[in-house]
Design a protein around this motif. Structure first.
Motif, mmCIF file in Angstrom:
data_model
loop_
_atom_site.group_PDB
_atom_site.id
_atom_site.type_symbol
_atom_site.label_atom_id
_atom_site.label_comp_id
_atom_site.label_asym_id
_atom_site.label_seq_id
_atom_site.Cartn_x
_atom_site.Cartn_y
_atom_site.Cartn_z
ATOM 1 N N GLY A 112 0.685 -1.303 0.105
ATOM 2 C CA GLY A 112 0.005 -0.018 0.046
ATOM 3 C C GLY A 112 0.825 1.315 -0.033
ATOM 4 N N ALA A 113 2.257 1.188 -0.269
ATOM 5 C CA ALA A 113 3.003 2.489 -0.123
ATOM 6 C C ALA A 113 2.926 2.967 -1.233
ATOM 7 C CB ALA A 113 4.589 2.374 0.221
ATOM 8 N N ILE A 114 2.466 2.474 -2.387
ATOM 9 C CA ILE A 114 2.335 2.988 -3.865
ATOM 10 C C ILE A 114 0.772 2.393 -4.206
ATOM 11 C CG2 ILE A 114 2.767 2.632 -6.262
ATOM 12 C CD1 ILE A 114 5.411 1.492 -5.582
ATOM 13 N N ASP A 115 0.214 3.635 -4.380
ATOM 14 C CA ASP A 115 -1.241 3.673 -4.292
ATOM 15 C C ASP A 115 -1.923 3.544 -6.189
ATOM 16 O OD1 ASP A 115 -4.297 3.596 -4.249
ATOM 17 O OD2 ASP A 115 -4.062 5.744 -3.979
ATOM 18 N N SER A 116 -1.779 2.364 -6.803
ATOM 19 C CA SER A 116 -2.310 2.188 -7.969
ATOM 20 C C SER A 116 -2.979 0.984 -7.954
ATOM 21 C CB SER A 116 -0.743 2.179 -8.689
ATOM 22 O OG SER A 116 -1.268 1.725 -10.155
ATOM 23 N N PRO A 117 -4.150 1.114 -7.968
ATOM 24 C CA PRO A 117 -5.069 -0.302 -8.074
ATOM 25 C C PRO A 117 -4.816 -1.007 -9.525
ATOM 26 C CG PRO A 117 -6.571 1.463 -7.249
ATOM 27 C CD PRO A 117 -4.893 2.163 -7.597
ATOM 28 N N SER A 118 -4.720 -0.307 -10.504
ATOM 29 C CA SER A 118 -4.677 -0.840 -11.745
ATOM 30 C C SER A 118 -3.273 -1.758 -11.959
ATOM 31 C CB SER A 118 -4.598 0.202 -12.995
ATOM 32 O OG SER A 118 -3.644 1.165 -12.763
ATOM 33 N N LEU A 119 -2.346 -1.096 -11.291
ATOM 34 C CA LEU A 119 -0.976 -2.066 -11.377
ATOM 35 C C LEU A 119 -1.183 -3.280 -10.239
ATOM 36 C CD1 LEU A 119 2.168 0.453 -11.378
ATOM 37 C CD2 LEU A 119 1.567 -1.278 -12.827
ATOM 38 N N LEU A 120 -1.635 -2.844 -9.101
ATOM 39 C CA LEU A 120 -2.139 -4.017 -8.301
ATOM 40 C C LEU A 120 -2.917 -5.128 -8.766
ATOM 41 C CD1 LEU A 120 -1.395 -4.917 -5.365
ATOM 42 C CD2 LEU A 120 -3.342 -3.806 -4.561
ATOM 43 N N GLY A 121 -3.777 -4.875 -9.661
ATOM 44 C CA GLY A 121 -4.699 -5.796 -10.293
ATOM 45 C C GLY A 121 -4.096 -6.863 -11.158
ATOM 46 N N LEU A 122 -2.731 -6.345 -11.570
ATOM 47 C CA LEU A 122 -1.859 -7.088 -12.665
ATOM 48 C C LEU A 122 -1.011 -7.876 -11.949
ATOM 49 C CD1 LEU A 122 -0.779 -4.125 -15.158
ATOM 50 C CD2 LEU A 122 -2.501 -5.950 -15.379
ATOM 51 N N ILE A 123 -0.995 -8.052 -10.555
ATOM 52 C CA ILE A 123 -0.157 -9.002 -10.018
ATOM 53 C C ILE A 123 -0.819 -10.246 -10.019
ATOM 54 C CG2 ILE A 123 1.080 -9.423 -7.802
ATOM 55 C CD1 ILE A 123 2.430 -7.182 -9.290
ATOM 56 N N SER A 124 -0.115 -11.136 -9.992
ATOM 57 C CA SER A 124 -0.857 -12.586 -10.204
ATOM 58 C C SER A 124 -0.360 -13.681 -9.413
ATOM 59 C CB SER A 124 -0.780 -13.092 -11.604
ATOM 60 O OG SER A 124 -1.286 -14.239 -11.864
ATOM 61 N N PHE A 125 -1.053 -13.859 -8.251
ATOM 62 C CA PHE A 125 -0.401 -14.653 -7.268
ATOM 63 C C PHE A 125 -0.768 -16.290 -7.639
ATOM 64 C CE2 PHE A 125 -1.782 -10.886 -4.933
ATOM 65 C CZ PHE A 125 -0.582 -10.848 -4.231
#
Length: 170
Positions: free
Chosen positions: A93-106
């Motif tokens: 959460g130190a970088i607020d970018s929901p679009s980038l976070l959505g690209l992270i695939s667990f």
């Protein structure tokens, strides 16, 4: 004294040259060895200059020892550190970018296995896609998972553990 002159030059290099070499490295980080070596050559020239200031002949330079003495790591490892810190900040959460976070695939295994991958690594058909920032960060996240905990460690502890690991690898 020669030692303080070398220290002053070192501080200038870190503040001026390294900032240019590392600017936006999460996007442009080179993947081909020829490009990695060309960038690394800048730091090697700097280390030769430091040795000149210390009065050490060029023939006696041991780059690995000098890098450890100055607590330096390769620029390639510094780019990896910046990528890992970017991923850490994005996930915590130190970088607020929901679009980038959505690209992270667990990576979520369908059954119990011994595999400890945290992030899904995509199969790619081209070097361009394989070395893209997102795929590179996924692979790196899996690599650093054995060194530090990206979810539980503080930012300072995470950075220190990775930096110590990279300095010892030098």
């Amino acid at each position: 004294s020669r030692s303080s002159a070398a220290s002053d030059v070192y501080k200038r290099q870190v503040s001026l040259v390294r900032s240019l070499l590392e600017y936006d490295s999460a996007v442009w980080s080179p993947s081909y060895l020829i490009h990695i070596h060309r960038i690394e050559r800048v730091q090697r020239k700097f280390l030769r200059f430091i040795n000149f200031k210390k009065g050490i002949p060029v023939s006696e330079i041991n780059y690995k020892e000098l890098m450890r003495e100055l607590t330096l790591t390769t620029l390639e490892n510094r780019r990896k550190l910046h990528d890992a810190l970017f991923l850490y900040k994005l996930l915590n959460g130190a970088i607020d970018s929901p679009s980038l976070l959505g690209l992270i695939s667990f990576h979520i295994p369908q059954r119990a296995t011994r595999q400890t991958l945290t992030f899904h690594e995509f199969n790619t058909h081209t070097n361009y896609h394989f070395h893209s920032p997102l795929n590179r960060i996924h692979r790196l996240g899996n690599e650093v998972g054995h060194i530090a905990d990206i979810f539980a460690d503080s930012l300072l502890k995470f950075k220190r553990l990775l930096l110590n690991s990279f300095i010892n690898d030098t």
